[in-house]
Write a protein that holds these residues in place. Structure first.
Motif, PDB file in Angstrom:
ATOM      1  N   LEU A  80       0.824  -1.211   0.000  1.00 31.13           N
ATOM      2  CA  LEU A  80       0.000   0.000   0.000  1.00 31.13           C
ATOM      3  C   LEU A  80       0.858   1.261   0.000  1.00 31.13           C
ATOM      4  O   LEU A  80       0.503   2.260  -0.613  1.00 31.13           O
ATOM      5  CB  LEU A  80      -0.967  -0.019   1.182  1.00 31.13           C
ATOM      6  CG  LEU A  80      -2.027  -1.119   1.129  1.00 31.13           C
ATOM      7  CD1 LEU A  80      -2.857  -1.133   2.410  1.00 31.13           C
ATOM      8  CD2 LEU A  80      -2.904  -0.983  -0.101  1.00 31.13           C
ATOM      9  N   SER A  81       2.002   1.198   0.652  1.00 26.20           N
ATOM     10  CA  SER A  81       2.937   2.322   0.631  1.00 26.20           C
ATOM     11  C   SER A  81       3.482   2.545  -0.778  1.00 26.20           C
ATOM     12  O   SER A  81       3.614   3.681  -1.235  1.00 26.20           O
ATOM     13  CB  SER A  81       4.073   2.061   1.617  1.00 26.20           C
ATOM     14  OG  SER A  81       5.023   3.082   1.565  1.00 26.20           O
ATOM     15  N   LEU A  82       3.812   1.459  -1.472  1.00 24.66           N
ATOM     16  CA  LEU A  82       4.295   1.566  -2.859  1.00 24.66           C
ATOM     17  C   LEU A  82       3.208   2.115  -3.776  1.00 24.66           C
ATOM     18  O   LEU A  82       3.486   2.929  -4.663  1.00 24.66           O
ATOM     19  CB  LEU A  82       4.791   0.214  -3.357  1.00 24.66           C
ATOM     20  CG  LEU A  82       6.058  -0.308  -2.699  1.00 24.66           C
ATOM     21  CD1 LEU A  82       6.314  -1.755  -3.106  1.00 24.66           C
ATOM     22  CD2 LEU A  82       7.246   0.566  -3.042  1.00 24.66           C
ATOM     23  N   ILE A  83       1.971   1.695  -3.568  1.00 29.26           N
ATOM     24  CA  ILE A  83       0.855   2.202  -4.364  1.00 29.26           C
ATOM     25  C   ILE A  83       0.677   3.700  -4.116  1.00 29.26           C
ATOM     26  O   ILE A  83       0.515   4.481  -5.054  1.00 29.26           O
ATOM     27  CB  ILE A  83      -0.438   1.428  -4.045  1.00 29.26           C
ATOM     28  CG1 ILE A  83      -0.320  -0.014  -4.555  1.00 29.26           C
ATOM     29  CG2 ILE A  83      -1.658   2.120  -4.657  1.00 29.26           C
ATOM     30  CD1 ILE A  83      -1.383  -0.945  -4.011  1.00 29.26           C
ATOM     31  N   CYS A 133       0.175  -1.138 -14.030  1.00 26.21           N
ATOM     32  CA  CYS A 133      -0.562  -2.295 -13.501  1.00 26.21           C
ATOM     33  C   CYS A 133      -0.028  -3.605 -14.067  1.00 26.21           C
ATOM     34  O   CYS A 133       0.168  -4.568 -13.321  1.00 26.21           O
ATOM     35  CB  CYS A 133      -2.052  -2.166 -13.824  1.00 26.21           C
ATOM     36  SG  CYS A 133      -2.915  -0.892 -12.882  1.00 26.21           S
ATOM     37  N   LEU A 134       0.201  -3.644 -15.367  1.00 30.50           N
ATOM     38  CA  LEU A 134       0.681  -4.869 -15.995  1.00 30.50           C
ATOM     39  C   LEU A 134       2.106  -5.202 -15.569  1.00 30.50           C
ATOM     40  O   LEU A 134       2.472  -6.370 -15.496  1.00 30.50           O
ATOM     41  CB  LEU A 134       0.581  -4.760 -17.516  1.00 30.50           C
ATOM     42  CG  LEU A 134      -0.856  -4.687 -18.050  1.00 30.50           C
ATOM     43  CD1 LEU A 134      -0.853  -4.387 -19.533  1.00 30.50           C
ATOM     44  CD2 LEU A 134      -1.634  -5.955 -17.739  1.00 30.50           C
ATOM     45  N   ALA A 154      -1.059  -4.018  -8.404  1.00 32.05           N
ATOM     46  CA  ALA A 154      -2.230  -3.529  -9.132  1.00 32.05           C
ATOM     47  C   ALA A 154      -3.506  -4.148  -8.586  1.00 32.05           C
ATOM     48  O   ALA A 154      -4.517  -3.461  -8.422  1.00 32.05           O
ATOM     49  CB  ALA A 154      -2.083  -3.824 -10.620  1.00 32.05           C
ATOM     50  N   PHE A 155      -3.456  -5.439  -8.285  1.00 36.20           N
ATOM     51  CA  PHE A 155      -4.647  -6.083  -7.746  1.00 36.20           C
ATOM     52  C   PHE A 155      -5.078  -5.418  -6.443  1.00 36.20           C
ATOM     53  O   PHE A 155      -6.258  -5.154  -6.229  1.00 36.20           O
ATOM     54  CB  PHE A 155      -4.438  -7.581  -7.545  1.00 36.20           C
ATOM     55  CG  PHE A 155      -5.683  -8.270  -7.074  1.00 36.20           C
ATOM     56  CD1 PHE A 155      -6.698  -8.576  -7.965  1.00 36.20           C
ATOM     57  CD2 PHE A 155      -5.855  -8.577  -5.735  1.00 36.20           C
ATOM     58  CE1 PHE A 155      -7.870  -9.181  -7.521  1.00 36.20           C
ATOM     59  CE2 PHE A 155      -7.019  -9.183  -5.290  1.00 36.20           C
ATOM     60  CZ  PHE A 155      -8.026  -9.485  -6.184  1.00 36.20           C
ATOM     61  N   LEU A 156      -4.125  -5.118  -5.572  1.00 36.94           N
ATOM     62  CA  LEU A 156      -4.462  -4.433  -4.314  1.00 36.94           C
ATOM     63  C   LEU A 156      -5.035  -3.045  -4.575  1.00 36.94           C
ATOM     64  O   LEU A 156      -5.963  -2.610  -3.908  1.00 36.94           O
ATOM     65  CB  LEU A 156      -3.221  -4.308  -3.429  1.00 36.94           C
ATOM     66  CG  LEU A 156      -2.772  -5.562  -2.705  1.00 36.94           C
ATOM     67  CD1 LEU A 156      -1.440  -5.319  -2.015  1.00 36.94           C
ATOM     68  CD2 LEU A 156      -3.820  -6.006  -1.700  1.00 36.94           C
ATOM     69  N   ALA A 157      -4.470  -2.331  -5.557  1.00 35.53           N
ATOM     70  CA  ALA A 157      -4.936  -0.983  -5.865  1.00 35.53           C
ATOM     71  C   ALA A 157      -6.316  -1.005  -6.516  1.00 35.53           C
ATOM     72  O   ALA A 157      -7.142  -0.126  -6.270  1.00 35.53           O
ATOM     73  CB  ALA A 157      -3.934  -0.279  -6.778  1.00 35.53           C
ATOM     74  N   LEU A 158      -6.560  -1.997  -7.369  1.00 38.48           N
ATOM     75  CA  LEU A 158      -7.804  -2.053  -8.133  1.00 38.48           C
ATOM     76  C   LEU A 158      -8.954  -2.706  -7.367  1.00 38.48           C
ATOM     77  O   LEU A 158     -10.115  -2.511  -7.717  1.00 38.48           O
ATOM     78  CB  LEU A 158      -7.573  -2.818  -9.440  1.00 38.48           C
ATOM     79  CG  LEU A 158      -6.635  -2.143 -10.434  1.00 38.48           C
ATOM     80  CD1 LEU A 158      -6.226  -3.111 -11.527  1.00 38.48           C
ATOM     81  CD2 LEU A 158      -7.269  -0.890 -11.021  1.00 38.48           C
ATOM     82  N   ALA A 159      -8.644  -3.479  -6.371  1.00 36.66           N
ATOM     83  CA  ALA A 159      -9.679  -4.157  -5.591  1.00 36.66           C
ATOM     84  C   ALA A 159      -9.462  -3.877  -4.107  1.00 36.66           C
ATOM     85  O   ALA A 159      -9.202  -4.785  -3.318  1.00 36.66           O
ATOM     86  CB  ALA A 159      -9.651  -5.655  -5.872  1.00 36.66           C
ATOM     87  N   LEU A 209      -8.656  -5.390 -13.966  1.00 36.00           N
ATOM     88  CA  LEU A 209      -8.710  -6.664 -13.226  1.00 36.00           C
ATOM     89  C   LEU A 209      -8.893  -7.840 -14.187  1.00 36.00           C
ATOM     90  O   LEU A 209      -8.329  -8.911 -13.970  1.00 36.00           O
ATOM     91  CB  LEU A 209      -9.838  -6.633 -12.188  1.00 36.00           C
ATOM     92  CG  LEU A 209      -9.571  -5.792 -10.945  1.00 36.00           C
ATOM     93  CD1 LEU A 209     -10.834  -5.637 -10.114  1.00 36.00           C
ATOM     94  CD2 LEU A 209      -8.444  -6.365 -10.114  1.00 36.00           C
ATOM     95  N   ASN A 210      -9.663  -7.633 -15.252  1.00 29.49           N
ATOM     96  CA  ASN A 210      -9.828  -8.679 -16.260  1.00 29.49           C
ATOM     97  C   ASN A 210      -8.562  -8.847 -17.092  1.00 29.49           C
ATOM     98  O   ASN A 210      -8.266  -9.948 -17.559  1.00 29.49           O
ATOM     99  CB  ASN A 210     -11.008  -8.368 -17.180  1.00 29.49           C
ATOM    100  CG  ASN A 210     -12.337  -8.509 -16.472  1.00 29.49           C
ATOM    101  OD1 ASN A 210     -12.466  -9.250 -15.513  1.00 29.49           O
ATOM    102  ND2 ASN A 210     -13.324  -7.776 -16.936  1.00 29.49           N
TER     103      ASN A 210
END
Length: 161
Positions: free
Chosen positions: A27-30, A65-66, A72-77, A132-133
């Motif tokens: 979360l810090s990196l995001i 994200c890629l 990315a998963f943590l940021a997007l969800a 996410l998809n």
């Protein structure tokens, strides 16, 4: 945590003193990536076309994200769903997108009949689901991101010339 500590040149104990968990590190990196918006804000200040700027921001975000799928998963969800209220303690991607939408409204490039805050939630919701998809496949086409932006900014229906 040992691998993180090793790569950072720290002891595991030091890493645990700085962060309570791997998720906290992520979360810090995001948050650091979200705060790195000076380039986009400079383009806003120079009155760059808001639609082109929105495309640039979301395409750059998709590349990030890629390249960082776990983050990315943590940021997007996120565990807590986004709201119209932005975080007060830090810059956010949501705030950047909102500000670009406001710029587009001033430029008469983005519909003025909805608030930028509401359109931000819709745009990021659709974009987030698309990403996410895309994460398991490891690819998303830039044309798909442009299509998402067009659909949200113009509405569903026949594309305007």
């Amino acid at each position: 945590m040992e691998e993180i500590a090793y790569r950072a040149g720290l002891t595991r104990r030091t890493v645990y003193n700085l962060f309570g968990s791997k998720e906290e590190i992520a979360l810090s990196l995001i948050a650091r990536a979200e705060a790195d918006d000076a380039r986009y804000r400079a383009l806003m200040t120079s009155n760059e076309d808001a639609v082109a700027l929105m495309e640039l921001v979301l395409i750059d975000s998709a590349r990030w994200c890629l390249a960082n799928p776990a983050l990315a998963f943590l940021a997007l969800a996120p565990a807590v769903r986004p709201s119209v209220e932005l975080p007060r303690d830090r810059p956010s991607f949501q705030g950047l997108v909102r500000d670009i939408l406001k710029l587009g409204q001033v430029q008469a490039r983005i519909r003025p009949d909805e608030t930028a805050e509401f359109m931000t939630l819709i745009l990021l919701g659709v974009y987030g689901q698309a990403m996410l998809n895309a994460l398991p496949k490891g690819v998303i086409e830039e044309s798909e991101i442009r299509r998402i932006i067009r659909l949200v900014l113009e509405g569903i229906g026949v594309a305007r010339p």
